[in-house]
Design an enzyme around this catalytic site. Structure first.
Site, mmCIF file in Angstrom:
data_model
loop_
_atom_site.group_PDB
_atom_site.id
_atom_site.type_symbol
_atom_site.label_atom_id
_atom_site.label_comp_id
_atom_site.label_asym_id
_atom_site.label_seq_id
_atom_site.Cartn_x
_atom_site.Cartn_y
_atom_site.Cartn_z
ATOM 1 N N ASP A 20 13.070 6.171 -4.143
ATOM 2 C CA ASP A 20 14.523 6.171 -4.018
ATOM 3 C C ASP A 20 15.031 7.543 -4.447
ATOM 4 O O ASP A 20 14.763 7.987 -5.563
ATOM 5 C CB ASP A 20 15.086 5.055 -4.918
ATOM 6 N N ASP A 118 18.017 6.705 2.031
ATOM 7 C CA ASP A 118 17.296 7.471 1.001
ATOM 8 C C ASP A 118 16.261 6.630 0.252
ATOM 9 O O ASP A 118 15.930 6.924 -0.892
ATOM 10 C CB ASP A 118 18.294 8.077 0.002
ATOM 11 N N GLU A 119 15.748 5.616 0.900
ATOM 12 C CA GLU A 119 14.866 4.674 0.213
ATOM 13 C C GLU A 119 13.767 4.188 1.146
ATOM 14 O O GLU A 119 14.033 3.873 2.299
ATOM 15 C CB GLU A 119 15.699 3.441 -0.101
HETATM 16 MG MG LIG Z 1 19.147 6.462 -4.006
#
Ligand SMILES: [Mg+2]
Length: 370
Positions: A20, A118-119
């Site tokens: 993350d 974003d993960e």
């Molecule tokens: Mg994040």
């Protein structure tokens, strides 16, 4: 459901990583505008002097110190921090970086599932070792920082929910390996809200019943649990008892592994270029062997001064995992295609993966693709 009667749970040998990015949008803004370093940066709607509508998408850790968090109305954020730097999101820029980061993840050679901008989850199970999984993830974390100056947090655990909980513990810029034996001790004192699937409504209901921690949740009577969570009860039961073993959704073979390097100074030194290629080939080869593949296509990438990039590929007649053969192929490509100009970046990519082991192939069996 929450009574501790014996349940037959098959504990698979899963190793899942959860990566993350840390305050992704705000961090990109800071990298793109270094004058923002150390300042409370809030990405979201315009605050309009506190009357703005909309919510905060992300904020820097400096902004979090003022009590600002993602999802908060931007008007509230403005009241907490009127001197913050408020920026309108640049989604196309964030998507561009996200694509590049996902391709770094893909380069590890492990299958992965992107779950947001974003993960991502990685399936590191083929390594059969938490230690090795940690090495792969540390390398990935370092590469992301080196290439984008962005930090991320990574959790490694025997299942998805635990990997996510682990990465949250590590934030920001951290690393957390959660071994099966440590799941219950870690989870027990945590707030029940940490369990994925409970949701905001669930938390309110639990609070009414005096249930605050995961440990409280685990002791909960099964019928009550069923009443409160309905179809989610089984999933929550597995998580709180340390039984969850959930992998990633798209488990498929990786499509390629690559490694490249940029020289501090552009170079014409053939020996240096050849040596660098051998080093990169070694790294890519090790990763490929680790996941048990052979490859059929070897690609050389050269970026000359002035950002002129050339790629040259060779397809072998049979997949190979022989280091000597593959490294000779890379050097052979280099010797044939190098344009005697200063080089800024050089890279190696293996693709066309196969699980079959190879026989010895000779260079003259190759067909040149271009
Ligand atoms: Mg994040």
């Amino acid at each position: 459901m929450f009574s501790f009667r014996e349940e037959q749970v098959i504990l698979q040998d899963l190793i899942i990583g959860h990566l993350d990015m840390d305050s992704f949008f705000a961090s990109i803004e800071i990298v793109d505008h270094p004058d923002l370093i150390g300042k409370p940066v809030i990405v979201g709607a315009r605050p309009e002097g506190g009357a703005g509508r909309g919510v905060v998408s992300t904020c820097s850790y400096e902004a979090r110190a003022f009590g600002i968090s993602s999802g908060m109305p931007v008007s509230t954020a403005f009241r907490l921090c009127p001197d913050g730097i408020y920026l309108v999101p640049r989604h196309s820029r964030y998507c561009e970086i996200s694509r590049d980061i996902m391709s770094c993840i893909a380069d590890t050679g492990f299958s992965y599932e992107q779950v947001s901008i974003d993960e991502a989850y990685l399936n590191l199970s083929p390594l059969h070792s938490f230690e090795k999984a940690q090495d792969v993830c540390q390398d990935l974390k370092k590469r992301i920082f080196r290439e984008f100056h962005l930090t991320c947090s990574i959790g490694i655990a025997p299942s998805r929910s635990y990997a996510k909980i682990a990465s949250e513990q590590a934030k920001p810029d951290g690393f957390f390996v959660l071994l099966p034996k440590d799941i219950i001790p870690l989870l027990d004192p945590m707030p029940a809200s940490i369990i994925p699937g409970i949701g905001k409504k669930g938390i309110q209901i639990l609070e009414k019943h005096g249930i605050k921690t995961v440990s409280d949740l685990r002791k909960m009577d099964q019928w009550r649990a069923q009443d409160l969570f309905g179809s989610m009860a089984q999933q929550i039961y597995h998580i709180v008892h340390g039984y969850e073993r959930k992998g990633i959704s798209h488990i498929g073979p990786a499509s390629s592994i690559s490694k490249e390097t940029t020289f501090l100074q552009d170079t014409l030194d053939r020996d240096l270029l050849r040596e660098t290629l051998l080093r990169l080939t070694g790294i890519v080869h090790t990763q490929m062997i680790r996941i048990g593949y052979s490859c059929k296509t070897v690609t050389l990438k050269i970026r000359y001064t002035g950002f002129i990039t050339r790629t040259h590929a060779v397809t072998l007649s049979h997949p190979s995992r022989e280091y000597d053969l593959l490294s000779q192929t890379v050097l052979h490509l280099f010797d044939a295609r190098y344009e005697d100009k200063a080089v800024r970046l050089i890279g190696v990519r293996f693709s066309g993966f196969d699980r079959l082991s190879d026989g010895q192939r000779r260079l003259d069996e190759f067909g040149v693709e271009s």
